[in-house]
Design an enzyme around this catalytic site. Structure first.
Site, PDB file in Angstrom:
ATOM      1  N   GLY A 184       0.781  -1.385  -0.063  1.00  0.00           N
ATOM      2  CA  GLY A 184       0.024  -0.022  -0.108  1.00  0.00           C
ATOM      3  C   GLY A 184       0.711   1.123   0.122  1.00  0.00           C
ATOM      4  O   GLY A 184       0.320   2.279   0.168  1.00  0.00           O
ATOM      5  N   SER A 223       2.445  -3.338  -3.728  1.00  0.00           N
ATOM      6  CA  SER A 223       2.307  -2.471  -4.833  1.00  0.00           C
ATOM      7  C   SER A 223       2.590  -3.028  -6.270  1.00  0.00           C
ATOM      8  O   SER A 223       2.875  -2.267  -7.299  1.00  0.00           O
ATOM      9  CB  SER A 223       3.145  -1.338  -4.508  1.00  0.00           C
ATOM     10  OG  SER A 223       2.978  -0.827  -3.292  1.00  0.00           O
TER      11      SER A 223
HETATM   12  C1  PEP Z   1      -1.670  -6.463  -0.004  1.00  0.00           C
HETATM   13  O1  PEP Z   1      -2.278  -5.967   0.970  1.00  0.00           O
HETATM   14  O2  PEP Z   1      -1.975  -7.701   0.332  1.00  0.00           O
HETATM   15  C2  PEP Z   1      -1.185  -5.734  -0.907  1.00  0.00           C
HETATM   16  C3  PEP Z   1      -0.330  -6.454  -1.731  1.00  0.00           C
HETATM   17  O3  PEP Z   1      -1.497  -4.443  -0.928  1.00  0.00           O
HETATM   18  P1  PEP Z   1      -0.994  -3.432  -2.047  1.00  0.00           P
HETATM   19  O4  PEP Z   1      -0.909  -4.107  -3.712  1.00  0.00           O
HETATM   20  O5  PEP Z   1      -1.930  -2.301  -2.110  1.00  0.00           O
HETATM   21  O6  PEP Z   1       0.346  -3.138  -1.644  1.00  0.00           O
END
Ligand code: PEP
Length: 264
Positions: A184, A223
């Site tokens: 995130g 991400s």
């Molecule tokens: C997750 O919470 O499993 C995740 C990968 O989030 P993000 O892609 O937003 O980093």
């Protein structure tokens, strides 16, 4: 794929976290399926695709996805079979809903809800022999990475589950490497850094399961976006993606899914 290397079907999973009401989940599914249909028939046989909505949306999403090959995943379960665990969800409930996967050990569960390796191992033990596959999330914090403790941390998180379940999850387990500092935040591990951790996880899986450890899928999460998924999945031990932020946009999620077909 290099000749002689084991075939692991790519797996892409959307973790919706605490987003989308049942109605919104159903709308998303309709838009996603329309986008995927543009690709024509047959491609999904080369890929596993799953969505993990919040529990109240599971049933509606199941209906919206029926007849498609997109699978249902859950975000959590409790280790006990049933009983006085207010607010929790059991394996039998997830099986009844047709869930094929469940996330365990997600860093938000570890850090916001205090779940430790022992509790996560108990969830994994509950899943042995069931029709629901655990997606075990492991990953280091920024402080651990900067202290050079990444491999040690990830190995310990993995060992807690493998030690508790023996060979029981040999054909079920999926592992997701998710560096906590990349979740995130918009920051992503470089493909080489991610591969180094995935290779260590692979080594541990082979030590534990023998040759069948080569078949276990290891996803990368943190991400992942349409713009970086190809270079990440070009690494030999990255077998798919666990997608957080980009999961909220059907176009972005469809394009991550379709990009991962290049891996198959
Ligand atoms: C997750 O919470 O499993 C995740 C990968 O989030 P993000 O892609 O937003 O980093």
């Amino acid at each position: 794929m290099k000749p002689g290397s084991p075939h692991r079907r790519p797996l892409v999973v959307a973790n919706w976290k605490m987003n989308f009401t049942p109605g919104e989940a159903s709308d998303f599914a309709g838009r996603l399926l329309a986008l995927l249909a543009k690709r024509g028939p047959g491609w999904i046989e080369a890929l596993d695709l799953a969505i993990a909505p919040a529990h109240p949306a599971l049933d509606r999403l199941r209906g919206a996805l029926s007849g498609s090959d997109v699978q249902l995943a859950a975000q959590n379960l409790h280790p006990a079979a049933q009983g006085a665990y207010t607010g929790e969800v059991s394996l039998a409930m997830l099986e009844d809903l047709g869930c094929r996967f469940v996330l365990i050990g997600h860093s938000e569960r570890r850090h916001l809800f205090g779940e430790d390796d022992e509790f996560i191992a108990a969830k994994a033990s509950r899943l042995v022999g069931s029709s629901v596959r655990p997606i075990l999330c492991v990953g280091e914090t920024l402080e651990e990475r900067e202290a050079g403790e990444t491999l040690d941390r990830v190995t310990r998180q993995l060992a807690a589950v493998l030690d508790a379940t023996g060979d029981g999850l040999a054909s079920q387990l999926v592992v997701a490497y998710e560096p906590v500092w990349a979740i995130g935040t918009g920051r992503t591990a470089t493909p080489d850094d991610a591969q180094a951790v995935h290779a260590e996880i692979r080594k541990n899986l082979i030590e534990h399961f023998g040759e069948s450890g080569r078949q276990t899928r290891i996803l990368y999460g943190g991400s992942v976006k349409p713009s970086n998924v190809r270079e990440l999945l070009a690494q030999p031990d990255l077998d798919g993606a666990l997608v957080g932020g980009a999961r909220l946009d059907p176009e972005a999620f469809a394009s991550i899914a379709l990009a991962s077909l290049e891996k198959s």
